[in-house]
Design a protein around this motif. Structure first.
Motif, PDB file in Angstrom:
ATOM      1  N   ARG A  78       0.823  -1.210   0.000  1.00 20.16           N
ATOM      2  CA  ARG A  78       0.000   0.000   0.000  1.00 20.16           C
ATOM      3  C   ARG A  78       0.864   1.271   0.000  1.00 20.16           C
ATOM      4  N   ILE A  79       1.938   1.230  -0.794  1.00 25.00           N
ATOM      5  CA  ILE A  79       2.859   2.360  -0.906  1.00 25.00           C
ATOM      6  C   ILE A  79       2.819   2.894  -2.329  1.00 25.00           C
ATOM      7  N   HIS A  80       2.622   4.198  -2.466  1.00 31.22           N
ATOM      8  CA  HIS A  80       2.602   4.821  -3.783  1.00 31.22           C
ATOM      9  C   HIS A  80       4.003   4.763  -4.392  1.00 31.22           C
ATOM     10  N   PRO A  81       4.125   4.405  -5.674  1.00 32.00           N
ATOM     11  CA  PRO A  81       5.449   4.275  -6.290  1.00 32.00           C
ATOM     12  C   PRO A  81       6.251   5.569  -6.359  1.00 32.00           C
ATOM     13  N   GLU A  82       5.571   6.718  -6.235  1.00 36.07           N
ATOM     14  CA  GLU A  82       6.271   7.996  -6.280  1.00 36.07           C
ATOM     15  C   GLU A  82       6.634   8.536  -4.897  1.00 36.07           C
ATOM     16  N   ARG A  83       6.338   7.780  -3.841  1.00 34.44           N
ATOM     17  CA  ARG A  83       6.755   8.222  -2.510  1.00 34.44           C
ATOM     18  C   ARG A  83       8.271   8.361  -2.479  1.00 34.44           C
ATOM     19  N   ILE A  84       8.749   9.430  -1.872  1.00 36.52           N
ATOM     20  CA  ILE A  84      10.184   9.581  -1.675  1.00 36.52           C
ATOM     21  C   ILE A  84      10.611   8.534  -0.646  1.00 36.52           C
ATOM     22  N   ALA A  85      11.607   7.739  -0.982  1.00 35.08           N
ATOM     23  CA  ALA A  85      11.971   6.590  -0.157  1.00 35.08           C
ATOM     24  C   ALA A  85      12.278   6.976   1.282  1.00 35.08           C
ATOM     25  N   SER A  86      12.900   8.128   1.481  1.00 37.19           N
ATOM     26  CA  SER A  86      13.294   8.540   2.835  1.00 37.19           C
ATOM     27  C   SER A  86      12.108   8.913   3.715  1.00 37.19           C
ATOM     28  N   THR A  87      10.901   9.037   3.139  1.00 38.96           N
ATOM     29  CA  THR A  87       9.722   9.397   3.936  1.00 38.96           C
ATOM     30  C   THR A  87       8.976   8.176   4.478  1.00 38.96           C
ATOM     31  N   LEU A  88       9.378   6.995   4.076  1.00 39.68           N
ATOM     32  CA  LEU A  88       8.684   5.799   4.548  1.00 39.68           C
ATOM     33  C   LEU A  88       8.945   5.576   6.042  1.00 39.68           C
ATOM     34  N   THR A  89       7.920   5.173   6.756  1.00 45.90           N
ATOM     35  CA  THR A  89       8.067   4.877   8.176  1.00 45.90           C
ATOM     36  C   THR A  89       8.687   3.491   8.360  1.00 45.90           C
ATOM     37  N   ASN A  90       9.154   3.233   9.574  1.00 48.96           N
ATOM     38  CA  ASN A  90       9.737   1.920   9.866  1.00 48.96           C
ATOM     39  C   ASN A  90       8.726   0.800   9.616  1.00 48.96           C
ATOM     40  N   ARG A  91       7.473   1.052   9.980  1.00 52.17           N
ATOM     41  CA  ARG A  91       6.445   0.029   9.780  1.00 52.17           C
ATOM     42  C   ARG A  91       6.196  -0.211   8.288  1.00 52.17           C
ATOM     43  N   GLU A  92       6.168   0.870   7.500  1.00 49.06           N
ATOM     44  CA  GLU A  92       5.985   0.717   6.051  1.00 49.06           C
ATOM     45  C   GLU A  92       7.154  -0.045   5.432  1.00 49.06           C
ATOM     46  N   ILE A  93       8.347   0.232   5.913  1.00 49.13           N
ATOM     47  CA  ILE A  93       9.536  -0.448   5.382  1.00 49.13           C
ATOM     48  C   ILE A  93       9.486  -1.935   5.696  1.00 49.13           C
ATOM     49  N   GLU A  94       9.097  -2.287   6.895  1.00 48.83           N
ATOM     50  CA  GLU A  94       8.999  -3.704   7.253  1.00 48.83           C
ATOM     51  C   GLU A  94       7.934  -4.395   6.414  1.00 48.83           C
ATOM     52  N   THR A  95       6.795  -3.743   6.226  1.00 48.67           N
ATOM     53  CA  THR A  95       5.744  -4.313   5.374  1.00 48.67           C
ATOM     54  C   THR A  95       6.238  -4.490   3.948  1.00 48.67           C
ATOM     55  N   LEU A  96       6.950  -3.492   3.430  1.00 49.15           N
ATOM     56  CA  LEU A  96       7.481  -3.573   2.071  1.00 49.15           C
ATOM     57  C   LEU A  96       8.465  -4.721   1.947  1.00 49.15           C
ATOM     58  N   ARG A  97       9.352  -4.873   2.927  1.00 43.87           N
ATOM     59  CA  ARG A  97      10.313  -5.989   2.878  1.00 43.87           C
ATOM     60  C   ARG A  97       9.571  -7.324   2.840  1.00 43.87           C
ATOM     61  N   GLU A  98       8.574  -7.462   3.683  1.00 45.42           N
ATOM     62  CA  GLU A  98       7.797  -8.706   3.721  1.00 45.42           C
ATOM     63  C   GLU A  98       7.115  -8.969   2.386  1.00 45.42           C
ATOM     64  N   GLN A  99       6.568  -7.936   1.765  1.00 44.81           N
ATOM     65  CA  GLN A  99       5.853  -8.119   0.501  1.00 44.81           C
ATOM     66  C   GLN A  99       6.799  -8.386  -0.662  1.00 44.81           C
ATOM     67  N   ILE A 100       7.998  -7.813  -0.620  1.00 43.36           N
ATOM     68  CA  ILE A 100       9.001  -8.144  -1.645  1.00 43.36           C
ATOM     69  C   ILE A 100       9.321  -9.621  -1.591  1.00 43.36           C
ATOM     70  N   VAL A 101       9.613 -10.121  -0.397  1.00 43.78           N
ATOM     71  CA  VAL A 101       9.965 -11.536  -0.235  1.00 43.78           C
ATOM     72  C   VAL A 101       8.791 -12.430  -0.594  1.00 43.78           C
ATOM     73  N   HIS A 102       7.601 -12.086  -0.112  1.00 45.07           N
ATOM     74  CA  HIS A 102       6.418 -12.908  -0.385  1.00 45.07           C
ATOM     75  C   HIS A 102       6.097 -12.946  -1.871  1.00 45.07           C
ATOM     76  N   THR A 103       6.136 -11.784  -2.522  1.00 44.46           N
ATOM     77  CA  THR A 103       5.798 -11.711  -3.945  1.00 44.46           C
ATOM     78  C   THR A 103       6.780 -12.509  -4.780  1.00 44.46           C
ATOM     79  N   LEU A 104       8.067 -12.339  -4.522  1.00 46.28           N
ATOM     80  CA  LEU A 104       9.075 -13.070  -5.292  1.00 46.28           C
ATOM     81  C   LEU A 104       8.991 -14.569  -5.031  1.00 46.28           C
ATOM     82  N   SER A 105       8.775 -14.958  -3.783  1.00 49.76           N
ATOM     83  CA  SER A 105       8.659 -16.386  -3.456  1.00 49.76           C
ATOM     84  C   SER A 105       7.475 -17.025  -4.166  1.00 49.76           C
ATOM     85  N   ASP A 106       6.350 -16.333  -4.141  1.00 50.21           N
ATOM     86  CA  ASP A 106       5.150 -16.845  -4.807  1.00 50.21           C
ATOM     87  C   ASP A 106       5.379 -16.972  -6.305  1.00 50.21           C
ATOM     88  N   ALA A 107       6.047 -15.972  -6.886  1.00 48.19           N
ATOM     89  CA  ALA A 107       6.319 -16.011  -8.324  1.00 48.19           C
ATOM     90  C   ALA A 107       7.274 -17.147  -8.684  1.00 48.19           C
TER      91      ALA A 107
END
Length: 276
Positions: free
Chosen positions: A185-214
């Motif tokens: 649930r992160i907009h692709p144009e968000r400036i990376a440095s503005t992401l919160t710690n919680r958003e970063i953890e969610t993003l890491r989890e979704q990167i791993v989950h998405t790639l694993s599923d693929a």
């Protein structure tokens, strides 16, 4: 361009096709594919006589392991490997042939001729281009939220651009960045440095989950991708945003929109991915 799941699928199929096979001849019909050494004849003479002992993946690169050397191969847009009988016909897009003593050949086919091969002594391939600048493997223990946080804090670039450049985390291309950002649930144009710690953890989890599923589904068959046995992947049937511009979001039914981020077409949901 094949991304991590597609390259991982090729790697796994190649393992079963070439490991243990001894090279008796090498034919290169398009010399520009061979980037190292500069002399194609030197490449051929180094490889002939060696046996393939393994196949590995580093980011979007394949590592074809020989007894003494390793071929670092990038498929680019259209590159494909296929194991064929030595007398099997081939077309003019087949550019490199590794002939084995059992009468088979590993053939490299590339319509656009963008693929590359670099030959290194084993153990030295990570010290030079094209591998030396690569970031963390997403399936490794080293790929943590802290790694993402540190990388994001150092840049004023958009989050999608950071994820695409391969120096922070490897293997992500246009398809899986769009998918992971949507699921986080992160907009692709968000400036990376503005992401919160919680958003970063969610993003890491979704990167791993998405790639694993693929990976489990053999990658996404977009355009002309097939693995080394000619089989297509099926993950494209599970895509949430990529390639679905104008269709309804699978979460909220809002119409998916497309923008350009870092020169890449980018599909997102304007409701689920608000640019805060």
């Amino acid at each position: 361009m094949p991304e991590l799941p597609e390259v991982e699928t090729v790697k796994r199929t190649l393992e079963g096709l070439v490991v243990g096979k001894k090279v008796t001849n090498v034919v290169v019909k398009w010399p520009k594919i061979i980037k190292k050494p500069d002399d194609v004849e030197a490449f051929k003479m180094k490889v002939i006589g060696q046996t393939f002992t393994g196949v590995e993946r580093r980011g979007k690169f394949l590592k074809l392991i020989l007894e003494d050397d390793v071929i670092v191969s990038h498929l680019r847009m259209e590159g494909k490997y296929k194991l064929s009988a030595i007398d099997e016909e081939f077309d003019h897009h087949t550019h490199v042939f590794f002939t084995f003593e059992d009468g088979t050949e590993l053939r490299y086919h590339d319509v656009r001729k963008f693929g590359t091969m670099h030959l290194f002594p084993i153990g030295l391939e990570e010290n030079e281009l094209p591998l030396v600048q690569l970031g963390h493997e997403p399936f490794s223990e080293q790929f943590t939220s802290e790694v993402l946080q540190t990388g994001f804090q150092k840049t004023s670039r958009k989050v999608k651009t950071v994820l695409l450049d391969q120096t922070l985390v490897v293997g992500l291309g246009n398809i899986y960045v769009d998918e992971a950002l949507f699921k986080a649930r992160i907009h692709p144009e968000r400036i990376a440095s503005t992401l919160t710690n919680r958003e970063i953890e969610t993003l890491r989890e979704q990167i791993v989950h998405t790639l694993s599923d693929a990976v489990n589904k053999g990658g996404s068959t977009i355009r002309s991708y097939v693995n080394s046995q000619g089989k297509v992947g099926t993950y494209q049937d599970n895509l949430f945003v990529y390639g679905r511009v104008g269709q309804g979001c699978k979460n909220c039914q809002s119409e998916l929109e497309k923008i350009v981020v870092g020169g890449r077409g980018t599909t997102f949901c304007p409701t689920c991915q608000v640019n805060e």
